[in-house]
Design a protein around this motif. Structure first.
Motif, PDB file in Angstrom:
ATOM      1  N   ARG A  75     -23.034  96.590-116.624  1.00  0.00           N
ATOM      2  CA  ARG A  75     -22.249  95.435-116.179  1.00  0.00           C
ATOM      3  C   ARG A  75     -23.109  94.488-115.361  1.00  0.00           C
ATOM      4  NH1 ARG A  75     -16.700  98.177-114.192  1.00  0.00           N
ATOM      5  NH2 ARG A  75     -15.661  98.226-116.194  1.00  0.00           N
ATOM      6  N   ARG A  76     -23.869  95.057-114.447  1.00  0.00           N
ATOM      7  CA  ARG A  76     -24.720  94.229-113.594  1.00  0.00           C
ATOM      8  C   ARG A  76     -25.743  93.475-114.443  1.00  0.00           C
ATOM      9  NH1 ARG A  76     -26.340  93.892-108.176  1.00  0.00           N
ATOM     10  NH2 ARG A  76     -28.451  93.058-107.989  1.00  0.00           N
ATOM     11  N   HIS A  77     -26.338  94.146-115.411  1.00  0.00           N
ATOM     12  CA  HIS A  77     -27.311  93.505-116.293  1.00  0.00           C
ATOM     13  C   HIS A  77     -26.658  92.354-117.061  1.00  0.00           C
ATOM     14  CE1 HIS A  77     -30.723  92.980-118.944  1.00  0.00           C
ATOM     15  NE2 HIS A  77     -29.902  93.050-119.973  1.00  0.00           N
ATOM     16  N   ILE A  79     -24.070  90.616-116.151  1.00  0.00           N
ATOM     17  CA  ILE A  79     -23.805  89.543-115.183  1.00  0.00           C
ATOM     18  C   ILE A  79     -25.083  88.783-114.864  1.00  0.00           C
ATOM     19  CG2 ILE A  79     -23.176  89.112-112.762  1.00  0.00           C
ATOM     20  CD1 ILE A  79     -21.084  91.416-113.155  1.00  0.00           C
ATOM     21  N   GLU A  80     -26.178  89.498-114.671  1.00  0.00           N
ATOM     22  CA  GLU A  80     -27.461  88.840-114.391  1.00  0.00           C
ATOM     23  C   GLU A  80     -27.868  87.934-115.544  1.00  0.00           C
ATOM     24  OE1 GLU A  80     -30.487  91.675-113.346  1.00  0.00           O
ATOM     25  OE2 GLU A  80     -29.422  92.315-111.555  1.00  0.00           O
ATOM     26  N   GLN A  81     -27.688  88.408-116.778  1.00  0.00           N
ATOM     27  CA  GLN A  81     -28.038  87.602-117.951  1.00  0.00           C
ATOM     28  C   GLN A  81     -27.175  86.345-118.024  1.00  0.00           C
ATOM     29  OE1 GLN A  81     -31.121  89.174-118.430  1.00  0.00           O
ATOM     30  NE2 GLN A  81     -30.725  88.070-120.310  1.00  0.00           N
ATOM     31  N   ALA A  82     -25.877  86.509-117.789  1.00  0.00           N
ATOM     32  CA  ALA A  82     -24.973  85.354-117.828  1.00  0.00           C
ATOM     33  C   ALA A  82     -25.343  84.359-116.732  1.00  0.00           C
ATOM     34  CB  ALA A  82     -23.531  85.812-117.659  1.00  0.00           C
ATOM     35  N   TYR A  83     -25.721  84.850-115.577  1.00  0.00           N
ATOM     36  CA  TYR A  83     -26.129  83.978-114.471  1.00  0.00           C
ATOM     37  C   TYR A  83     -27.397  83.197-114.843  1.00  0.00           C
ATOM     38  CZ  TYR A  83     -27.940  82.547-109.927  1.00  0.00           C
ATOM     39  OH  TYR A  83     -28.455  81.819-108.894  1.00  0.00           O
ATOM     40  N   LYS A  84     -28.364  83.887-115.411  1.00  0.00           N
ATOM     41  CA  LYS A  84     -29.606  83.225-115.833  1.00  0.00           C
ATOM     42  C   LYS A  84     -29.321  82.158-116.890  1.00  0.00           C
ATOM     43  CE  LYS A  84     -32.686  87.116-114.947  1.00  0.00           C
ATOM     44  NZ  LYS A  84     -33.487  88.186-115.559  1.00  0.00           N
ATOM     45  N   GLU A  85     -28.446  82.484-117.843  1.00  0.00           N
ATOM     46  CA  GLU A  85     -28.087  81.516-118.880  1.00  0.00           C
ATOM     47  C   GLU A  85     -27.374  80.311-118.280  1.00  0.00           C
ATOM     48  OE1 GLU A  85     -25.859  83.690-121.828  1.00  0.00           O
ATOM     49  OE2 GLU A  85     -27.565  85.011-122.251  1.00  0.00           O
ATOM     50  N   ALA A  86     -26.500  80.546-117.316  1.00  0.00           N
ATOM     51  CA  ALA A  86     -25.787  79.443-116.667  1.00  0.00           C
ATOM     52  C   ALA A  86     -26.761  78.538-115.914  1.00  0.00           C
ATOM     53  CB  ALA A  86     -24.719  79.980-115.719  1.00  0.00           C
ATOM     54  N   LEU A  87     -27.742  79.125-115.252  1.00  0.00           N
ATOM     55  CA  LEU A  87     -28.752  78.322-114.561  1.00  0.00           C
ATOM     56  C   LEU A  87     -29.583  77.515-115.549  1.00  0.00           C
ATOM     57  CD1 LEU A  87     -30.249  80.528-111.684  1.00  0.00           C
ATOM     58  CD2 LEU A  87     -28.748  78.550-111.489  1.00  0.00           C
ATOM     59  N   ALA A  88     -29.929  78.136-116.666  1.00  0.00           N
ATOM     60  CA  ALA A  88     -30.755  77.456-117.671  1.00  0.00           C
ATOM     61  C   ALA A  88     -30.013  76.280-118.306  1.00  0.00           C
ATOM     62  CB  ALA A  88     -31.187  78.447-118.750  1.00  0.00           C
ATOM     63  N   GLU A  89     -28.688  76.342-118.373  1.00  0.00           N
ATOM     64  CA  GLU A  89     -27.896  75.279-118.984  1.00  0.00           C
ATOM     65  C   GLU A  89     -27.658  74.090-118.049  1.00  0.00           C
ATOM     66  OE1 GLU A  89     -24.297  77.072-120.399  1.00  0.00           O
ATOM     67  OE2 GLU A  89     -25.348  78.279-121.889  1.00  0.00           O
ATOM     68  N   GLU A  99     -33.642  86.132-102.405  1.00  0.00           N
ATOM     69  CA  GLU A  99     -32.585  86.648-101.535  1.00  0.00           C
ATOM     70  C   GLU A  99     -31.227  86.074-101.936  1.00  0.00           C
ATOM     71  OE1 GLU A  99     -31.313  86.810 -96.815  1.00  0.00           O
ATOM     72  OE2 GLU A  99     -33.206  85.886 -97.373  1.00  0.00           O
ATOM     73  N   ASP A 100     -31.166  84.752-102.157  1.00  0.00           N
ATOM     74  CA  ASP A 100     -29.914  84.126-102.576  1.00  0.00           C
ATOM     75  C   ASP A 100     -29.484  84.633-103.948  1.00  0.00           C
ATOM     76  OD1 ASP A 100     -29.691  82.672-100.244  1.00  0.00           O
ATOM     77  OD2 ASP A 100     -30.515  80.827-101.100  1.00  0.00           O
ATOM     78  N   ARG A 101     -30.442  84.812-104.849  1.00  0.00           N
ATOM     79  CA  ARG A 101     -30.135  85.330-106.175  1.00  0.00           C
ATOM     80  C   ARG A 101     -29.512  86.720-106.072  1.00  0.00           C
ATOM     81  NH1 ARG A 101     -31.259  88.326-110.113  1.00  0.00           N
ATOM     82  NH2 ARG A 101     -33.262  89.243-110.137  1.00  0.00           N
ATOM     83  N   ALA A 102     -30.082  87.554-105.225  1.00  0.00           N
ATOM     84  CA  ALA A 102     -29.545  88.910-105.044  1.00  0.00           C
ATOM     85  C   ALA A 102     -28.124  88.864-104.481  1.00  0.00           C
ATOM     86  CB  ALA A 102     -30.453  89.726-104.121  1.00  0.00           C
ATOM     87  N   ILE A 103     -27.886  87.971-103.533  1.00  0.00           N
ATOM     88  CA  ILE A 103     -26.544  87.838-102.952  1.00  0.00           C
ATOM     89  C   ILE A 103     -25.557  87.337-104.001  1.00  0.00           C
ATOM     90  CG2 ILE A 103     -25.160  86.515-101.292  1.00  0.00           C
ATOM     91  CD1 ILE A 103     -27.659  86.640 -99.426  1.00  0.00           C
ATOM     92  N   ILE A 104     -25.979  86.368-104.796  1.00  0.00           N
ATOM     93  CA  ILE A 104     -25.110  85.827-105.849  1.00  0.00           C
ATOM     94  C   ILE A 104     -24.766  86.908-106.866  1.00  0.00           C
ATOM     95  CG2 ILE A 104     -25.042  84.232-107.822  1.00  0.00           C
ATOM     96  CD1 ILE A 104     -26.728  82.289-106.002  1.00  0.00           C
ATOM     97  N   ILE A 105     -25.760  87.672-107.292  1.00  0.00           N
ATOM     98  CA  ILE A 105     -25.524  88.733-108.282  1.00  0.00           C
ATOM     99  C   ILE A 105     -24.600  89.799-107.698  1.00  0.00           C
ATOM    100  CG2 ILE A 105     -26.591  90.573-109.661  1.00  0.00           C
ATOM    101  CD1 ILE A 105     -27.060  87.720-110.747  1.00  0.00           C
ATOM    102  N   GLU A 106     -24.812  90.182-106.435  1.00  0.00           N
ATOM    103  CA  GLU A 106     -23.945  91.169-105.795  1.00  0.00           C
ATOM    104  C   GLU A 106     -22.505  90.659-105.724  1.00  0.00           C
ATOM    105  OE1 GLU A 106     -24.442  94.354-104.886  1.00  0.00           O
ATOM    106  OE2 GLU A 106     -26.427  94.114-105.764  1.00  0.00           O
ATOM    107  N   LEU A 165     -14.725  91.255-101.727  1.00  0.00           N
ATOM    108  CA  LEU A 165     -15.732  90.417-101.066  1.00  0.00           C
ATOM    109  C   LEU A 165     -15.770  90.679 -99.567  1.00  0.00           C
ATOM    110  CD1 LEU A 165     -15.241  87.096-103.044  1.00  0.00           C
ATOM    111  CD2 LEU A 165     -17.084  88.761-103.274  1.00  0.00           C
ATOM    112  N   ALA A 166     -14.630  90.978 -98.962  1.00  0.00           N
ATOM    113  CA  ALA A 166     -14.598  91.257 -97.526  1.00  0.00           C
ATOM    114  C   ALA A 166     -15.309  92.571 -97.200  1.00  0.00           C
ATOM    115  CB  ALA A 166     -13.154  91.306 -97.038  1.00  0.00           C
ATOM    116  N   SER A 167     -15.276  93.510 -98.146  1.00  0.00           N
ATOM    117  CA  SER A 167     -15.917  94.808 -97.896  1.00  0.00           C
ATOM    118  C   SER A 167     -17.403  94.792 -98.273  1.00  0.00           C
ATOM    119  CB  SER A 167     -15.191  95.908 -98.656  1.00  0.00           C
ATOM    120  OG  SER A 167     -15.354  95.735-100.051  1.00  0.00           O
ATOM    121  N   SER A 168     -17.868  93.714 -98.887  1.00  0.00           N
ATOM    122  CA  SER A 168     -19.281  93.637 -99.299  1.00  0.00           C
ATOM    123  C   SER A 168     -20.172  93.307 -98.135  1.00  0.00           C
ATOM    124  CB  SER A 168     -19.474  92.561-100.375  1.00  0.00           C
ATOM    125  OG  SER A 168     -18.737  92.891-101.517  1.00  0.00           O
TER     126      SER A 168
END
Length: 168
Positions: A75-77, A79-89, A99-106, A165-168
């Motif tokens: 699932r995480r992989h 999500i990471e792929q979809a995030y990368k594709e969204a950035l590329a578009e 650091e921000d990328r890790a927070i966004i993925i989490e 999100l509150a527990s993260s």
């Protein structure tokens, strides 16, 4: 003789079953490094528990935990792929720190987990609202449900996301 302490029980399970677990995971993941990571995470999960001395079938228990971790990893992989594709578009290049990328993925992973905890209808309603931009009335019309039903499911979805999100 007194029952083994939690830590001693985990150590015993580790010594007796770690090699088996890693081999089993390597067969599932087809990658020794990923198998080692998931095996490690499996034992960390058990160590974080409290009742290792009560585990009667260690291999079944380990396999169950490891399966869940593998699913989380996929699932995480995804999500990471979809995030990368969204950035590329995006029309303009976007630079995001590691650091921000890790927070966004989490965060995305946590929201995904919350959404998978919902029923199919609630998840669909949330997706139509948040990703398709439909109004609650449009969702109600499209899914042929009442406006109250849409509102109820949206409240539940937002509550679940907020709790995660509150527990993260």
């Amino acid at each position: 003789m007194s029952p083994p302490t939690h830590t001693a029980a985990v150590q015993n399970i580790y010594e007796e079953h770690h090699t088996w677990l890693q081999g089993w995971l390597k067969g599932k993941l087809h990658n020794a490094c990923d198998a080692a990571d998931v095996a490690h995470d499996t034992f960390v999960r058990i160590l974080g528990g409290r009742h290792a001395s009560q585990i009667l079938e260690p291999r079944d228990y380990l396999a169950t935990i490891a399966r869940g971790l593998v699913i989380d990893r996929y699932r995480r992989h995804t999500i990471e792929q979809a995030y990368k594709e969204a950035l590329a578009e995006r029309p303009e290049p976007t630079v995001v720190s590691e650091e921000d990328r890790a927070i966004i993925i989490e965060t995305l992973t946590a929201v995904d987990k919350a959404l998978h905890g919902l029923g199919a209808r609630a998840r669909r309603i949330f997706m139509l609202s948040q990703f398709e931009g439909l109004t609650y009335q449009q969702i109600a019309d499209q899914l042929q449900v009442s406006l109250t039903t849409v509102k109820k499911h949206m409240i539940r979805a937002f509550t679940e996301c907020s709790l995660i999100l509150a527990s993260s």
